[in-house]
Design a protein around this motif. Structure first.
Motif, short mmCIF file in Angstrom:
data_model
loop_
_atom_site.label_atom_id
_atom_site.label_comp_id
_atom_site.label_asym_id
_atom_site.label_seq_id
_atom_site.Cartn_x
_atom_site.Cartn_y
_atom_site.Cartn_z
N CYS A 1 -2.49 3.26 -8.90
CA CYS A 1 -3.26 4.51 -8.95
C CYS A 1 -2.38 5.69 -9.39
N VAL A 2 -2.96 6.54 -10.23
CA VAL A 2 -2.35 7.83 -10.56
C VAL A 2 -3.26 8.93 -10.01
N ASN B 1 0.80 -1.22 0.00
CA ASN B 1 0.00 0.00 0.00
C ASN B 1 0.84 1.27 0.00
N GLY B 2 2.10 1.17 -0.39
CA GLY B 2 2.97 2.33 -0.42
C GLY B 2 2.93 3.06 -1.75
N THR B 3 3.32 4.32 -1.73
CA THR B 3 3.46 5.12 -2.94
C THR B 3 4.79 5.86 -2.87
N LYS C 1 -2.37 -2.27 -3.50
CA LYS C 1 -2.12 -3.24 -4.57
C LYS C 1 -2.89 -4.53 -4.32
N VAL C 2 -3.00 -4.89 -3.07
CA VAL C 2 -3.90 -5.95 -2.60
C VAL C 2 -4.57 -5.41 -1.34
N ILE D 1 -4.55 5.25 4.48
CA ILE D 1 -4.26 5.22 3.04
C ILE D 1 -5.50 4.70 2.32
N PRO D 2 -6.13 5.48 1.44
CA PRO D 2 -7.34 5.03 0.75
C PRO D 2 -7.11 3.75 -0.05
N TYR D 3 -8.14 2.96 -0.19
CA TYR D 3 -8.02 1.64 -0.82
C TYR D 3 -7.55 1.71 -2.26
#
Length: 317
Positions: free
Chosen positions: A241-242, A24-26, A120-121, A114-116
């Motif tokens: 996500c972008v 769930n990282g960006t 990534k999973v 962190i929004p869903y």
């Protein structure tokens, strides 16, 4: 047993490696992004390790008095975990966090989930654990963003389609550009006139971040000849996500469908391989005020609501 360690630059390589493999990282949670405004925040990011010293989770955070916030310099900054994490381990991590906060004089946790759309999973173990470990948990603020599911998009409103056609008739073309200076003049002027404010990032800061993340931060402009009429600054957050970080247009651009042309290009040509396209939040101030005109425009491209939640809780309970 989970050990809580406060982050220091010594751990930079380990931190970044875990963010890159997390579920769930960006790139905004990499240290070269987080630390660009380190002079404005007292960083208090935390690392959670098991008895063998392996990192199980990270929490991007800063300290403000007796409050630990995740993170005031970011839109989101909840617990980062990888594919191997279990719910019981996340529970242990929050129990360890609660004890660590008490030991270090921190009484309040302000948690930006962190929004869903950035998962990534599935990665909602933290939301469950928060309710178990902090019985007084409450939602302090809830912003709403607008997101397009790119693999199963909804139809556009005719108003947006007319804007694209109008832009074509007016000879507007969309290009990827590095002319941040021209776009920032439009953006800053609009924010100053409408809201009496300025972009969160200065021009110098966004140029620094563009230099550090050249493939993640991309600027797309609507051009009429040599004139810039509108632009969208995109963040390629992760493989899922972008996100449109900044959107702005001149008065002439608004009358000629310039932004409609930019978004048509992004949604149908540039980012078709992504899962989600996030237009960003349409709430203002303390999140209680909805910019109805802005969200109507975003919904016209087939976007629908995603919440960005901030939770508040005490460690004394």
């Amino acid at each position: 047993m989970i050990e809580v360690i406060r982050y220091s630059s010594f751990w930079k390589e380990d931190w970044d490696a875990f963010v890159k493999k997390s579920k769930n990282g960006t790139f905004l949670l990499l240290r070269d992004y987080m630390d660009y405004h380190s002079d404005r925040f007292e960083d208090c990011s935390l690392m959670f390790r098991d008895e063998k010293g392996n990192i199980q989770a990270l929490l991007p955070a800063n300290r403000c008095g007796e409050c630990l916030s995740s993170h005031n310099g970011l839109t989101y900054g909840g617990l980062l975990t990888d594919d191997h994490i279990t719910t019981t381990t996340v529970l242990s991590a929050f129990q360890a966090l609660k004890a660590w906060m008490k030991e270090n004089g921190l009484r309040v946790l302000r948690y930006k989930a962190i929004p869903y759309i950035y998962h990534k999973v599935p990665a909602d173990e933290d939301l469950y654990a928060l309710t178990q470990c902090f019985p007084d948990i409450k939602i302090e603020a809830r912003d709403i963003s607008t997101t397009v599911t790119l693999q199963t998009p909804l139809p556009w409103r005719e108003l947006r389609r007319r804007g694209v056609r109008k832009a074509g008739r007016n000879g507007i073309v969309v290009v990827e550009s590095d002319d941040f200076n021209a776009f920032w003049k439009i953006l800053d002027r609009n924010l100053s006139m409408k809201y009496g404010t300025h972009p969160v990032h200065s021009l110098e800061e966004i140029l620094l971040l563009k230099h550090r993340f050249p493939e993640k931060i991309r600027l797309f402009l609507a051009m009429k000849g040599e004139e810039v009429l509108a632009g969208v600054l995109m963040y390629d957050a992760n493989d899922t996500c972008v996100h449109s970080q900044y959107i702005s247009s001149t008065e002439e651009g608004r009358s000629q469908g310039a932004l409609d042309a930019v978004f048509y290009h992004l949604l149908t040509s540039v980012y078709t391989h992504e899962r989600y396209f996030d237009f960003g939040k349409s709430t203002e101030g303390d999140s209680s005020s909805l910019n109805a005109h802005l969200i109507f425009q975003k919904e016209g491209f087939g976007g629908r609501g995603v919440c960005y939640d901030i939770y508040l809780m005490s460690v004394d309970n």
